[in-house]
Design an enzyme around this catalytic site. Structure first.
Site, PDB file in Angstrom:
ATOM      1  N   GLN A  45       0.793  -1.226   0.000  1.00  0.00           N
ATOM      2  CA  GLN A  45       0.000   0.000   0.000  1.00  0.00           C
ATOM      3  C   GLN A  45       0.826   1.278   0.000  1.00  0.00           C
ATOM      4  O   GLN A  45       0.329   2.334  -0.386  1.00  0.00           O
ATOM      5  CB  GLN A  45      -0.954  -0.009   1.200  1.00  0.00           C
ATOM      6  N   HIS A  65      -1.862  -5.411 -12.651  1.00  0.00           N
ATOM      7  CA  HIS A  65      -1.300  -5.275 -13.999  1.00  0.00           C
ATOM      8  C   HIS A  65      -2.138  -6.011 -15.046  1.00  0.00           C
ATOM      9  O   HIS A  65      -2.211  -5.587 -16.193  1.00  0.00           O
ATOM     10  CB  HIS A  65       0.147  -5.793 -14.036  1.00  0.00           C
ATOM     11  N   ASP A  78       2.241   0.458  -8.015  1.00  0.00           N
ATOM     12  CA  ASP A  78       3.584   0.500  -8.622  1.00  0.00           C
ATOM     13  C   ASP A  78       4.477   1.546  -7.949  1.00  0.00           C
ATOM     14  O   ASP A  78       5.652   1.313  -7.712  1.00  0.00           O
ATOM     15  CB  ASP A  78       3.510   0.834 -10.122  1.00  0.00           C
ATOM     16  N   HIS A 148       1.195  -9.152   4.857  1.00  0.00           N
ATOM     17  CA  HIS A 148       0.020  -8.296   4.704  1.00  0.00           C
ATOM     18  C   HIS A 148      -0.441  -8.411   3.237  1.00  0.00           C
ATOM     19  O   HIS A 148      -0.326  -7.469   2.453  1.00  0.00           O
ATOM     20  CB  HIS A 148       0.341  -6.853   5.088  1.00  0.00           C
ATOM     21  N   TYR A 335     -13.109  -1.856  12.490  1.00  0.00           N
ATOM     22  CA  TYR A 335     -13.584  -0.632  11.844  1.00  0.00           C
ATOM     23  C   TYR A 335     -15.060  -0.326  12.083  1.00  0.00           C
ATOM     24  O   TYR A 335     -15.440   0.819  12.266  1.00  0.00           O
ATOM     25  CB  TYR A 335     -13.332  -0.691  10.322  1.00  0.00           C
TER      26      TYR A 335
HETATM   27  C1  BGC Z   1      -6.425  -3.757   6.072  1.00  0.00           C
HETATM   28  C2  BGC Z   1      -5.737  -2.541   5.511  1.00  0.00           C
HETATM   29  C3  BGC Z   1      -6.763  -1.630   4.855  1.00  0.00           C
HETATM   30  C4  BGC Z   1      -7.752  -1.183   5.916  1.00  0.00           C
HETATM   31  C5  BGC Z   1      -8.801  -0.186   5.460  1.00  0.00           C
HETATM   32  C6  BGC Z   1      -7.744  -3.475   6.731  1.00  0.00           C
HETATM   33  O1  BGC Z   1      -8.638  -4.456   6.363  1.00  0.00           O
HETATM   34  O2  BGC Z   1      -5.558  -4.496   6.882  1.00  0.00           O
HETATM   35  O3  BGC Z   1      -4.741  -2.955   4.627  1.00  0.00           O
HETATM   36  O4  BGC Z   1      -6.201  -0.574   4.175  1.00  0.00           O
HETATM   37  O5  BGC Z   1      -8.415  -2.312   6.415  1.00  0.00           O
HETATM   38  O6  BGC Z   1      -9.683  -0.738   4.555  1.00  0.00           O
END
Ligand code: BGC
Length: 510
Positions: A45, A65, A78, A148, A335
């Site tokens: 990322q 790609h 990239d 990751h 989240y």
């Molecule tokens: C992941 C991250 C991602 C983040 C936000 C997580 O699931 O580990 O790589 O960017 O959530 O979506």
């Protein structure tokens, strides 16, 4: 007079109740002594330099790609934030924030271009040495994720996480990394988010390698991944921990599933078991193995569908023992929260076989819940509190590190919405800690904007904005960076703090 004081008391009571609802319960809340703060990123990322200095193709290079517009804005990693060339600036940002640690991941094919330990790429190793040494110079602890999501494409050609040989392949890579960096890295994360790797990558096509082998791929992956994780744990524990005295754990994603009403309590319980406890139960319970309800449901459906055995593979008793207890912390990425119900609408809605047909639930988020860019994440702090409570209760209060939590915007420096999200979630975490949850550290996703997988660069998670138009990929602190800096400086959550400048300083004494 009496009436006046009664009215006064009433007003006070009402305002106290109001305060319970709003976030004014604790205007300033102190973190316990020793609590640590960090931010996180992942190699694909942010690093860019996708083929620099001997690095070879991984599954994200391959997907972006070959099928560029599977990504919302047809972009790729990239160049991304070009951290491969900007690591000094990245460490400067960590110093500006006053971080205790920084969580980042290693790119397997940057270190082992053949996928195997027969060839170690010096330039790749040098990059990570530079980053780690630069951080340590300023007392910022590296917290390193081995995996990751960026599997070598060559290993994917052999089946990737669905091939049981991945257990050895991954363990070899882990052993190399412990040997190279273990003298300086004291926090190791084996694997980031098994659910996203297995369900999204093998049971669907919403993450690389987009195998989409529903109802089979995700379960094969789950078994192999847990064994690979446990093998890396045991290698570290037996061969490296005695010398280096570090810790090693896994980061599980866990969104919370709340019953829409009383009648769906069992349904929501099952959603939580399928979605994340499928990975937590084998590691953190005393009985080990996949959760009984998941085993029963998949076995039952498999038999009904004419399979000769459950699509969810079994662990042998030795494997159950091998995985049990194989994590020093419960690493949690959280989240948001969903509401769950179950009725006939789920019948025939999902492919057969598939993970969601096995589970048999519907989940959703009400439109009126506040949300981040592109609808993710919706702001539901009470769900975080409930999830932390459930983990405490179900797994005998494991020591935890929140390895990710964060909010997405469409960009811009004035991110009051991110500040509000972070404060509410941190407040919820402190509530759980007050009730006994053993949470040791908290990590914001993310230090800076980055390639947000299927959403490309269309959404932004960073405390620092990255200017993708500038060749240097200039990083600029958002308002939330100042909020986080102040929280770290004062070791407290202060709802009223407002920055009066957008100019960063470094206060680490160097
Ligand atoms: C992941 C991250 C991602 C983040 C936000 C997580 O699931 O580990 O790589 O960017 O959530 O979506």
């Amino acid at each position: 007079m009496i009436l006046k004081s009664l009215v006064g008391i009433l007003i006070l009571l009402i305002s106290l109740c109001e305060c319970k609802k709003a976030h004014c319960r604790h205007k300033v809340r102190k973190f316990p002594e020793g609590f640590l703060f960090g931010t996180s990123t992942a190699a694909y990322q942010v690093e860019g330099a996708w083929d620099a200095d001997g690095k070879t193709e991984n599954i994200w290079d391959h997907l972006t790609h070959n099928n560029p517009c599977m990504i919302m804005d047809c972009t790729n990693g990239d160049v991304a934030g070009d951290s491969y060339h900007n690591y000094k600036r990245d460490v400067e940002m960590m110093r500006e924030l006053g971080l205790d640690y920084y969580r980042f991941s290693l790119s397997w094919t940057r270190i082992l271009p053949t996928s195997f330990p027969d060839h170690i790429n010096e330039a790749g190793v040098q990059y990570y040495n530079n980053l780690i040494d630069e951080m340590l110079k300023y007392n910022i602890e590296p917290m390193v994720t081995l995996y990751h999501w960026d599997l070598p494409q060559r290993l994917q050609d052999l089946g990737g996480w669905a091939n049981p040989n991945v257990i050895e392949w991954y363990a070899d890579y882990a052993r190399v990394a412990f040997g190279l960096f273990g003298d300086r890295v004291k926090y190791w994360i084996t694997i980031n988010e098994p659910r996203e790797i297995c369900y999204q990558g093998y049971g669907a096509d919403t993450k690389a390698p987009a195998v989409n082998f529903k109802g089979v791929g995700e379960y094969l992956c789950a078994k192999n991944l847990l064994l690979a994780h446990a093998k890396a744990y045991h290698i570290y524990d037996e061969e490296f921990r005695p010398k280096y005295k570090g810790s090693i754990f896994i980061s599980l994603s866990g969104q919370f599933y709340e019953p829409e009403s009383e009648e769906y309590v069992q349904a929501a319980y099952e959603s939580n078991q399928f979605e994340w406890a499928i990975y937590a139960h084998p590691i953190f319970t005393e009985t080990g193995g996949f959760p009984p309800v998941v085993k029963d449901k998949v076995a039952h459906k498999s038999a009904e569908q004419g399979f000769f055995r459950s699509r969810l593979p079994e662990f042998t008793p030795e494997e159950v023992e091998y995985i049990k207890g194989s994590s020093d912390f419960y690493g949690l990425n959280h989240y948001t929260t969903y509401l769950v119900y179950r009725n006939e609408s789920a019948v025939g809605r999902y492919d057969v076989p598939s993970f969601y047909d096995d589970l048999g639930n519907e989940h959703y988020q009400p439109d009126e819940w506040e949300q981040g860019a592109n609808g993710f994440p919706k702001v539901v702090p009470w769900g975080f509190y409930k999830l932390l409570t459930q983990i405490r209760n179900d797994y005998n209060n494991p020591p935890m590190i929140i390895t990710e939590n964060g909010f997405s915007s469409f960009g811009g420096l004035n991110d009051d919405d991110r500040i509000s999200y972070l404060r509410q979630y941190i407040d919820a975490m402190l509530d759980a800690m007050d009730e006994g949850s053993d949470i040791r550290a908290y990590t914001v996703w993310s230090l800076m904007d980055n390639f947000e997988w299927m959403r490309g660069y269309s959404v932004r998670f960073g405390l620092y904005e990255v200017d993708y138009e500038s060749p240097e990929r200039t990083r600029t602190p958002r308002k939330s960076a100042f909020m986080y800096k102040e929280m770290l400086r004062t070791r407290s959550l202060d709802w009223h703090y407002e920055t009066d400048t957008m100019t960063m300083t470094i206060d680490d004494g160097h």
